[in-house]
Design a protein around this motif. Structure first.
Motif, PDB file in Angstrom:
ATOM      1  N   GLY A 145      -0.657 -10.985   1.623  1.00  0.00           N
ATOM      2  CA  GLY A 145       0.523 -11.822   1.390  1.00  0.00           C
ATOM      3  C   GLY A 145       1.432 -11.876   2.597  1.00  0.00           C
ATOM      4  N   VAL A 146       1.545 -10.737   3.284  1.00  0.00           N
ATOM      5  CA  VAL A 146       2.344 -10.714   4.514  1.00  0.00           C
ATOM      6  C   VAL A 146       1.739 -11.646   5.555  1.00  0.00           C
ATOM      7  N   ASP A 147       0.391 -11.645   5.640  1.00  0.00           N
ATOM      8  CA  ASP A 147      -0.282 -12.487   6.633  1.00  0.00           C
ATOM      9  C   ASP A 147      -0.168 -13.973   6.310  1.00  0.00           C
ATOM     10  N   LEU A 148       0.109 -14.308   5.031  1.00  0.00           N
ATOM     11  CA  LEU A 148       0.320 -15.721   4.683  1.00  0.00           C
ATOM     12  C   LEU A 148       1.478 -16.315   5.479  1.00  0.00           C
ATOM     13  N   GLY A 149       2.452 -15.470   5.766  1.00  0.00           N
ATOM     14  CA  GLY A 149       3.607 -15.940   6.532  1.00  0.00           C
ATOM     15  C   GLY A 149       3.397 -15.892   8.024  1.00  0.00           C
ATOM     16  N   VAL A 150       2.248 -15.405   8.455  1.00  0.00           N
ATOM     17  CA  VAL A 150       1.962 -15.295   9.890  1.00  0.00           C
ATOM     18  C   VAL A 150       1.181 -16.503  10.375  1.00  0.00           C
ATOM     19  N   SER A 151      -0.041 -16.673   9.838  1.00  0.00           N
ATOM     20  CA  SER A 151      -0.878 -17.811  10.232  1.00  0.00           C
ATOM     21  C   SER A 151      -2.086 -17.899   9.326  1.00  0.00           C
ATOM     22  N   ARG A 272       2.447  -4.755  11.825  1.00  0.00           N
ATOM     23  CA  ARG A 272       3.661  -5.360  11.285  1.00  0.00           C
ATOM     24  C   ARG A 272       4.293  -4.411  10.263  1.00  0.00           C
ATOM     25  N   GLU A 274       6.269  -4.838   7.810  1.00  0.00           N
ATOM     26  CA  GLU A 274       6.260  -5.281   6.419  1.00  0.00           C
ATOM     27  C   GLU A 274       4.907  -5.114   5.744  1.00  0.00           C
ATOM     28  N   SER A 275       3.846  -4.954   6.556  1.00  0.00           N
ATOM     29  CA  SER A 275       2.515  -4.779   5.969  1.00  0.00           C
ATOM     30  C   SER A 275       2.158  -3.307   5.748  1.00  0.00           C
TER      31      SER A 275
END
Length: 301
Positions: A145-151, A272, A274-275
């Motif tokens: 889910g954190v990576d959804l906001g990355v790319s 990251r 947050e991850s």
């Protein structure tokens, strides 16, 4: 009578486990460092390892190799090699597309997939295993889910790492069947060889460059073969003769922080913030699955 003390027995085992964890922890950072396509690295990793084992497989073990040809155990080796090729074809690209820390943590969910496969086969996981599966799934969802906001590339890397874990679970299940009848050397040689042939076919079909790398890349590939592929597995096999499989399985999870540290120290990849809670939850869940499986086996005996 000459009886060695427990400390004398334990010291080589501790050293072997330390070397094994360091060796497997170097895998993902070396893949990320190497300036070569992931599929090519996977091919060289398996083909060179198979080449190293060839003098033994076709020397002292040639009778066993001959018996394995056309036998059930040999078929399991080949199927395990196919699953291993699927594992490398998914996980290794995930390391280059995303972060070392996340890819290593997600591929460590292999025991979770094994538990779910067992459930589908009618072997119900224990309550502790279900708890661990839930924790691991929650941690994986958090990190993804954190990576959804990355790319989108980061999310693709996460999906590939999870598919790599699933393929590794299938590979392990098939490998257990094969090693019930064959030595580790014979099994490994057939399995790695099958994997290398499949990966070579994929590389040739898609025009993946197999040569032309710089010296640092070749050094990284050779380090992968000597470290994670041969030394790491050999040391774990040595330790398994002297300690429990559960202990080894839990210690293998140290690959996650080990790879993350090496990627930070060597490659400058900072996980990251947050991850991190999700990755911690994931690893804790996998540990619970492993320990829950051990407790379940003890109850059934």
């Amino acid at each position: 009578m000459n009886v060695r003390s427990s400390a004398q027995v334990a010291a080589p085992t501790v050293l072997a486990l330390t070397v094994a964890v360091l060796a497997v922890s170097s895998s993902a950072p070396l893949i990320a460092f190497a300036a070569a396509p992931a599929m090519a690295i996977a091919f060289w990793r398996n083909s060179l390892a198979s080449l190293v084992l060839t003098p033994i497989a076709l020397g002292p073990r040639r009778g066993e190799v001959r018996r394995a040809a056309g036998a059930r155990a040999g078929a399991f080796c080949v199927f395990a090699g196919i699953a291993l090729a699927a594992h490398f074809a998914t996980w290794m690209p995930s390391v280059q597309l995303g972060s070392v820390a996340t890819a290593t943590a997600l591929v460590a969910t292999q025991p979770v997939w094994q538990g779910l496969i067992a459930a589908v086969q009618g072997r119900r996981p224990s309550a502790a295993q279900w708890l661990g599966i839930g924790l691991a799934v929650a941690g994986a969802a958090w990190a993804t889910g954190v990576d959804l906001g990355v790319s989108g590339q980061a999310v693709l890397a996460d999906v590939l790492a999870l598919l790599g874990a699933l393929a590794a679970a299938v590979y392990t299940a098939l490998g257990e069947r094969a090693r019930a009848e064959l030595s580790t050397t014979t099994y490994t040689w057939i399995c790695y060889g099958t994997c290398a042939v499949l990966l070579l076919a994929v590389c040739l079909a898609f025009g993946v460059d197999l040569t032309g790398y710089d010296g640092r890349t070749w050094a990284a590939i050779l380090a992968l073969v000597a470290g994670a592929q041969l030394l790491g597995h050999s040391m774990f096999n040595y330790a398994l003769q002297r300690t429990s499989a559960t202990t080894v399985s839990v210690l293998i999870l140290l690959e996650v922080p080990g790879a993350a540290f090496l990627a930070w120290w060597w490659l400058g990849q900072t996980p990251r913030a947050e991850s991190l809670p999700g990755l911690f939850l994931l690893v804790a869940g996998v540990a619970v699955v492993i320990l829950g499986r051990a407790s379940f086996k003890l109850i059934r005996r």
